[in-house]
Design a protein around this motif. Structure first.
Motif, PDB file in Angstrom:
ATOM      1  N   ARG A  73     -16.700  -5.706   4.501  1.00  7.31           N
ATOM      2  CA  ARG A  73     -15.246  -5.893   4.611  1.00  7.31           C
ATOM      3  C   ARG A  73     -14.540  -5.490   3.322  1.00  7.31           C
ATOM      4  O   ARG A  73     -13.702  -6.224   2.792  1.00  7.31           O
ATOM      5  CB  ARG A  73     -14.910  -7.342   5.003  1.00  7.31           C
ATOM      6  N   ALA A  74     -14.902  -4.300   2.827  1.00 10.22           N
ATOM      7  CA  ALA A  74     -14.343  -3.839   1.551  1.00 10.22           C
ATOM      8  C   ALA A  74     -13.997  -2.367   1.630  1.00 10.22           C
ATOM      9  O   ALA A  74     -14.620  -1.592   2.376  1.00 10.22           O
ATOM     10  CB  ALA A  74     -15.338  -4.073   0.415  1.00 10.22           C
ATOM     11  N   ASP A 111      -9.332  -3.314   8.305  1.00  9.53           N
ATOM     12  CA  ASP A 111      -9.597  -4.749   8.391  1.00  9.53           C
ATOM     13  C   ASP A 111     -10.582  -5.117   7.291  1.00  9.53           C
ATOM     14  O   ASP A 111     -11.800  -5.071   7.479  1.00  9.53           O
ATOM     15  CB  ASP A 111     -10.168  -5.080   9.775  1.00  9.53           C
ATOM     16  N   VAL A 112     -10.052  -5.438   6.119  1.00  7.70           N
ATOM     17  CA  VAL A 112     -10.887  -5.720   4.956  1.00  7.70           C
ATOM     18  C   VAL A 112     -10.419  -6.995   4.265  1.00  7.70           C
ATOM     19  O   VAL A 112      -9.276  -7.432   4.429  1.00  7.70           O
ATOM     20  CB  VAL A 112     -10.871  -4.553   3.938  1.00  7.70           C
ATOM     21  N   ASP A 113     -11.338  -7.573   3.500  1.00  2.71           N
ATOM     22  CA  ASP A 113     -11.011  -8.723   2.655  1.00  2.71           C
ATOM     23  C   ASP A 113     -10.928  -8.342   1.186  1.00  2.71           C
ATOM     24  O   ASP A 113     -10.416  -9.116   0.376  1.00  2.71           O
ATOM     25  CB  ASP A 113     -12.081  -9.813   2.793  1.00  2.71           C
ATOM     26  N   TRP A 114     -11.496  -7.185   0.847  1.00  2.00           N
ATOM     27  CA  TRP A 114     -11.563  -6.752  -0.554  1.00  2.00           C
ATOM     28  C   TRP A 114     -11.049  -5.324  -0.670  1.00  2.00           C
ATOM     29  O   TRP A 114     -11.489  -4.442   0.068  1.00  2.00           O
ATOM     30  CB  TRP A 114     -13.010  -6.792  -1.058  1.00  2.00           C
ATOM     31  N   ALA A 162     -19.375 -10.977  -2.538  1.00  6.16           N
ATOM     32  CA  ALA A 162     -19.509 -11.439  -1.161  1.00  6.16           C
ATOM     33  C   ALA A 162     -20.918 -11.050  -0.716  1.00  6.16           C
ATOM     34  O   ALA A 162     -21.571 -10.234  -1.365  1.00  6.16           O
ATOM     35  CB  ALA A 162     -18.454 -10.784  -0.269  1.00  6.16           C
ATOM     36  N   TRP A 207      -9.148  -6.909  -5.534  1.00  8.15           N
ATOM     37  CA  TRP A 207      -8.080  -7.609  -4.822  1.00  8.15           C
ATOM     38  C   TRP A 207      -8.693  -8.303  -3.611  1.00  8.15           C
ATOM     39  O   TRP A 207      -9.236  -7.643  -2.729  1.00  8.15           O
ATOM     40  CB  TRP A 207      -7.015  -6.621  -4.394  1.00  8.15           C
ATOM     41  N   HIS A 208      -8.621  -9.633  -3.572  1.00  8.52           N
ATOM     42  CA  HIS A 208      -9.161 -10.388  -2.449  1.00  8.52           C
ATOM     43  C   HIS A 208      -8.004 -10.744  -1.541  1.00  8.52           C
ATOM     44  O   HIS A 208      -7.278 -11.710  -1.769  1.00  8.52           O
ATOM     45  CB  HIS A 208      -9.881 -11.639  -2.947  1.00  8.52           C
ATOM     46  N   GLY A 209      -7.817  -9.941  -0.515  1.00 13.21           N
ATOM     47  CA  GLY A 209      -6.695 -10.126   0.390  1.00 13.21           C
ATOM     48  C   GLY A 209      -6.558  -8.911   1.277  1.00 13.21           C
ATOM     49  O   GLY A 209      -7.434  -8.041   1.316  1.00 13.21           O
ATOM     50  N   ASP A 210      -5.466  -8.837   2.006  1.00 13.70           N
ATOM     51  CA  ASP A 210      -5.298  -7.738   2.960  1.00 13.70           C
ATOM     52  C   ASP A 210      -4.601  -6.546   2.302  1.00 13.70           C
ATOM     53  O   ASP A 210      -4.025  -6.650   1.221  1.00 13.70           O
ATOM     54  CB  ASP A 210      -4.520  -8.199   4.191  1.00 13.70           C
TER      55      ASP A 210
END
Length: 240
Positions: free
Chosen positions: A166-167, A209-212, A4, A221-224
């Motif tokens: 966001r990781a 609050d992350v995407d990774w 990202a 892991w790409h998600g919550d």
């Protein structure tokens, strides 16, 4: 490899380190194995940043396959290396305690051992100087990484939350590719000091609050967080 904007991966699904890229400089999360130093330099060449832009290294824990080339960079660049206080001596070469025997499959295990040997696991220089981190705090490094104590895999294991990309980096508190069995997906990691504590520590990730969610071994892991923990709990239940 860019995951990202501002988030780059050094390595592969067997062992990986990660690079936070900011205008003010670079922060390295873990240092994999010595042979990955070449991968780091290649990635830096791709993004057009000199190695001297690295401002610091944050270790998720003190195991050898995360210490990797950290001492080399510390000596060459005079950058700080941060590690959970309870893992400071481990990062300096103290032998970790024996852990319970983990399930193994011959082919994946041999593949990991051969890969690790090629990448220099037998010649990892222990750190001679570290900056111990006690408790939760935000480090004065590019990306403003926030250290979250997560004892379990080791006493000083931490997660490293970097809101700007966001990781959250979780080291070996979980894995998405078991190096001993080859099994894929979120699951307990092998070589864990205290599995019950490790499992409990994952609850500290809820609310981020992350995407990774990025482990040291296996695909990011790409998600919550909640979906990752649900997948982990399912694997944990199957293991019992």
């Amino acid at each position: 490899m860019q995951l990202a904007p501002g988030l780059h991966r050094i390595g592969d699904d067997i062992v990986a380190a990660h690079l936070i890229v900011a205008d003010a400089g670079l922060t390295l999360i873990d240092a994999a194995l010595p042979g990955y130093h070449r991968d780091l330099l290649r990635e830096l060449a791709v993004i057009g940043r000199p190695v001297t832009d690295i401002r610091g290294i944050v270790l998720t824990h003190g195991d050898a396959d995360h210490v990797g080339f950290a001492e080399r960079l510390r000596r060459e660049l005079d950058v700080p290396v941060f590690v959970g206080a309870a893992d400071a001596e481990r990062a300096k070469g103290a032998k970790p305690p024996a852990t319970p025997s983990d399930p193994k499959r011959l082919v994946p295990m041999l593949g990991f051992l051969l890969h690790a040997a090629r990448k220099g696991i037998a010649r990892i220089p222990p750190l001679t100087e570290v900056q111990p981190v006690a408790g939760e705090q935000v480090l004065d490094l590019p990306g403003a990484p926030r250290v979250i104590p997560m004892p379990g895999h080791s006493p000083g294991s931490v997660a490293v939350h970097v809101p700007g990309v966001r990781a959250v980096f979780v080291g070996d508190e979980l894995t998405t590719r078991n190096v001993l069995t080859g099994r894929l997906g979120p699951q307990p990691a092998p070589f864990t000091d205290d599995q019950a504590a490790s499992s409990a520590s994952l609850e500290l990730l809820r609310g981020l609050d992350v995407d990774w969610i990025v482990p040291g071994h296996g695909a990011p892991w790409h998600g919550d967080v909640d979906s990752l923990i649900a997948a982990y709990r399912s694997a944990e239940a199957r293991k019992r």
